[in-house]
Design a protein around this motif. Structure first.
Motif, mmCIF file in Angstrom:
data_model
loop_
_atom_site.group_PDB
_atom_site.id
_atom_site.type_symbol
_atom_site.label_atom_id
_atom_site.label_comp_id
_atom_site.label_asym_id
_atom_site.label_seq_id
_atom_site.Cartn_x
_atom_site.Cartn_y
_atom_site.Cartn_z
ATOM 1 N N LEU A 108 0.688 -1.153 -0.299
ATOM 2 C CA LEU A 108 -0.023 -0.092 -0.052
ATOM 3 C C LEU A 108 0.882 1.283 0.000
ATOM 4 O O LEU A 108 1.773 1.373 1.000
ATOM 5 C CB LEU A 108 -0.796 0.143 1.298
ATOM 6 C CG LEU A 108 -1.921 1.149 1.504
ATOM 7 C CD1 LEU A 108 -2.849 0.964 0.408
ATOM 8 C CD2 LEU A 108 -2.652 0.983 2.636
ATOM 9 N N ILE A 109 0.945 1.943 -1.044
ATOM 10 C CA ILE A 109 2.099 2.934 -1.521
ATOM 11 C C ILE A 109 1.643 4.415 -1.531
ATOM 12 O O ILE A 109 0.696 4.834 -2.511
ATOM 13 C CB ILE A 109 2.632 2.531 -2.651
ATOM 14 C CG1 ILE A 109 3.312 1.168 -2.266
ATOM 15 C CG2 ILE A 109 3.859 3.251 -2.904
ATOM 16 C CD1 ILE A 109 4.440 0.981 -1.386
ATOM 17 N N VAL A 110 2.272 5.314 -0.686
ATOM 18 C CA VAL A 110 2.401 6.765 -1.079
ATOM 19 C C VAL A 110 3.559 6.860 -1.288
ATOM 20 O O VAL A 110 4.600 7.104 -0.311
ATOM 21 C CB VAL A 110 1.886 7.491 -0.038
ATOM 22 C CG1 VAL A 110 1.656 9.039 -0.297
ATOM 23 C CG2 VAL A 110 0.259 7.130 0.407
ATOM 24 N N PRO A 111 4.203 7.217 -2.470
ATOM 25 C CA PRO A 111 5.674 7.296 -2.937
ATOM 26 C C PRO A 111 6.539 8.206 -1.824
ATOM 27 O O PRO A 111 7.790 8.031 -1.715
ATOM 28 C CB PRO A 111 5.705 7.816 -4.406
ATOM 29 C CG PRO A 111 4.376 7.107 -4.886
ATOM 30 C CD PRO A 111 3.332 7.300 -3.898
ATOM 31 N N GLU A 112 5.751 9.205 -1.473
ATOM 32 C CA GLU A 112 6.533 10.330 -0.668
ATOM 33 C C GLU A 112 6.689 9.813 0.695
ATOM 34 O O GLU A 112 7.693 10.319 1.721
ATOM 35 C CB GLU A 112 5.958 11.519 -0.452
ATOM 36 C CG GLU A 112 5.830 12.474 -1.814
ATOM 37 C CD GLU A 112 4.188 12.084 -2.484
ATOM 38 O OE1 GLU A 112 3.787 12.996 -3.290
ATOM 39 O OE2 GLU A 112 3.781 11.115 -2.219
ATOM 40 N N VAL A 113 6.117 8.527 1.176
ATOM 41 C CA VAL A 113 5.986 8.246 2.494
ATOM 42 C C VAL A 113 6.582 6.816 2.346
ATOM 43 O O VAL A 113 7.505 6.663 3.675
ATOM 44 C CB VAL A 113 4.613 8.068 2.903
ATOM 45 C CG1 VAL A 113 4.427 7.441 4.404
ATOM 46 C CG2 VAL A 113 3.797 9.388 2.881
ATOM 47 N N ASN A 114 6.376 5.911 1.877
ATOM 48 C CA ASN A 114 7.080 4.458 1.833
ATOM 49 C C ASN A 114 7.444 3.846 0.657
ATOM 50 O O ASN A 114 6.813 2.823 0.508
ATOM 51 C CB ASN A 114 5.811 3.629 2.830
ATOM 52 C CG ASN A 114 4.746 3.381 1.856
ATOM 53 O OD1 ASN A 114 3.999 4.429 1.127
ATOM 54 N ND2 ASN A 114 4.017 2.115 2.261
ATOM 55 N N GLU A 336 5.487 5.496 -11.648
ATOM 56 C CA GLU A 336 6.725 6.091 -12.043
ATOM 57 C C GLU A 336 7.938 5.207 -10.992
ATOM 58 O O GLU A 336 8.900 4.873 -11.354
ATOM 59 C CB GLU A 336 6.847 7.780 -11.685
ATOM 60 C CG GLU A 336 6.062 8.554 -12.767
ATOM 61 C CD GLU A 336 5.722 9.753 -12.368
ATOM 62 O OE1 GLU A 336 5.563 10.517 -12.992
ATOM 63 O OE2 GLU A 336 6.114 10.198 -11.100
ATOM 64 N N LEU A 337 7.339 5.315 -9.684
ATOM 65 C CA LEU A 337 8.324 4.613 -8.814
ATOM 66 C C LEU A 337 8.708 3.063 -9.272
ATOM 67 O O LEU A 337 9.779 2.637 -9.215
ATOM 68 C CB LEU A 337 7.661 4.395 -7.459
ATOM 69 C CG LEU A 337 8.389 3.794 -6.379
ATOM 70 C CD1 LEU A 337 9.631 4.378 -6.104
ATOM 71 C CD2 LEU A 337 7.441 3.645 -5.007
#
Length: 347
Positions: A108-114, A336-337
């Motif tokens: 479960l991803i938020v790129p700025e966070v984890n 993108e990540l």
């Protein structure tokens, strides 16, 4: 490297926004497909402002083999059937529904966070996009948690009708018009009149089998998803409210920290944090409102202040475009990540 991308649910509000953002950010695309239900098959849809149109394909007949990524924005029922099929065909799924968020084998991803959590995507070849209200909140919380350790969060949300899709937006418009011309009101999407009103109820109620008896699923999502994304040790209690705003979610967030942190320290940290735009002036209008965040990428933070009722407490105001950071933008950032960390290496 350029990628072959599928957008599932391309004709919906979030799906269209995904197409817009893919074009805006000049995502490296070798080929793109717009996919939706049979009702939209054959329709033409804009690929952002590129001047290019895409012909909508029927998901029932679409072959995901040979495609790199599929961004799903069609709801849990569609994801339940087609996301595993796409994943099994070798197409990595980035799913916007709630279906896979709490699956231990699905990041479960938020790129700025984890961002590092994305490394576990190969277990099911599926990555989950968090709830819109969770996504913007954890972007604000992450840098503060790193600095002083968050113990507890109390949040009240003010969520726009676009969070309920096109039907929600249509209902607000139709009810507002009906009030002005004197027509009768007949709420369909929401439990009560939404025009010129607020409704303290989003999603269905949770039963007594959990500690969250009396809460709604939306409120439970905010707690569980924050724990999965940020830390299982953070206590979260939420009250989620639908408000008569077309786009843009707002949150009043009260944070209790393990260690002291001053307002000036918090402001300095937030000012330099990825994905955050601090706009905090002690004057009339010195804050951001939902209408000002529409179409923007950032999560806006205002009204950072000390909470004198608890040790190490701060309160702040958080606003973001829920169709963007709360859904489509975060999905594209995940893509993108994924490309940077994994698919490019495999090329």
């Amino acid at each position: 490297m350029a990628y072959k991308i599928v957008v599932v649910g391309a004709t919906g509000s979030v799906g269209r926004e995904m197409l817009n953002i893919l074009a805006e950010r000049q995502f490296p695309i070798a080929e793109i497909a717009a996919v939706a239900s049979s009702r939209s098959t054959g329709d033409m849809i804009d690929f952002g402002d590129s001047g290019r149109e895409l012909k909508v394909q029927n998901i029932e007949h679409f072959d995901f083999a040979g495609w790199d990524m599929a961004l799903f924005a069609a709801g849990s029922d569609v994801s339940k059937i087609y996301a595993p099929k796409a994943a099994a065909a070798g197409c990595t799924v980035i799913d916007n529904s709630s279906l896979f968020r709490m699956d231990p084998d699905v990041p479960l991803i938020v790129p700025e966070v984890n961002p590092e959590a994305i490394d576990g995507y190969r277990k099911r070849n599926i990555i989950a996009n968090p709830n819109c209200s969770t996504a913007q909140m954890v972007v604000a919380l992450k840098p503060l948690h790193d600095a002083a350790g968050i113990r507890r969060v109390v949040v009240s949300t003010y969520q726009s009708v676009s969070g309920a899709g096109k039907e929600g937006m249509d209902e607000l418009f139709e009810e507002s018009r009906a009030i002005f011309v004197g027509d009768a009101l007949s709420p369909r999407k929401f439990t009560k009149q939404i025009a010129f009103n607020v409704i303290p109820h989003i999603d269905s109620f949770v039963g007594p089998e959990t500690d969250y008896d009396g809460y709604t699923k939306e409120e439970l999502k905010m707690a569980q998803e924050t724990n999965k994304i940020l830390s299982p040790d953070i206590l979260v209690t939420a009250t989620c409210v639908r408000v008569p705003v077309f786009v843009g979610h707002s949150e009043a967030i009260n944070i209790e920290f393990e260690r002291p942190i001053s307002v000036k320290e918090a402001q300095a940290i937030l000012r330099e944090s990825p994905g955050v735009m601090l706009y905090d002036k002690r004057e009339d209008g010195g804050y951001i409102t939902p209408i000002e965040c529409v179409g923007e990428y950032a999560t806006y933070i205002s009204r950072v202040r000390k909470d004198p009722t608890v040790d190490n407490g701060l309160a702040l105001w958080c606003v973001s475009d829920n169709l963007r950071k709360g859904a489509a933008l975060n999905a594209v950032q995940i893509a993108e990540l994924l490309g940077r960390r994994h698919l490019k290496k495999a090329a």
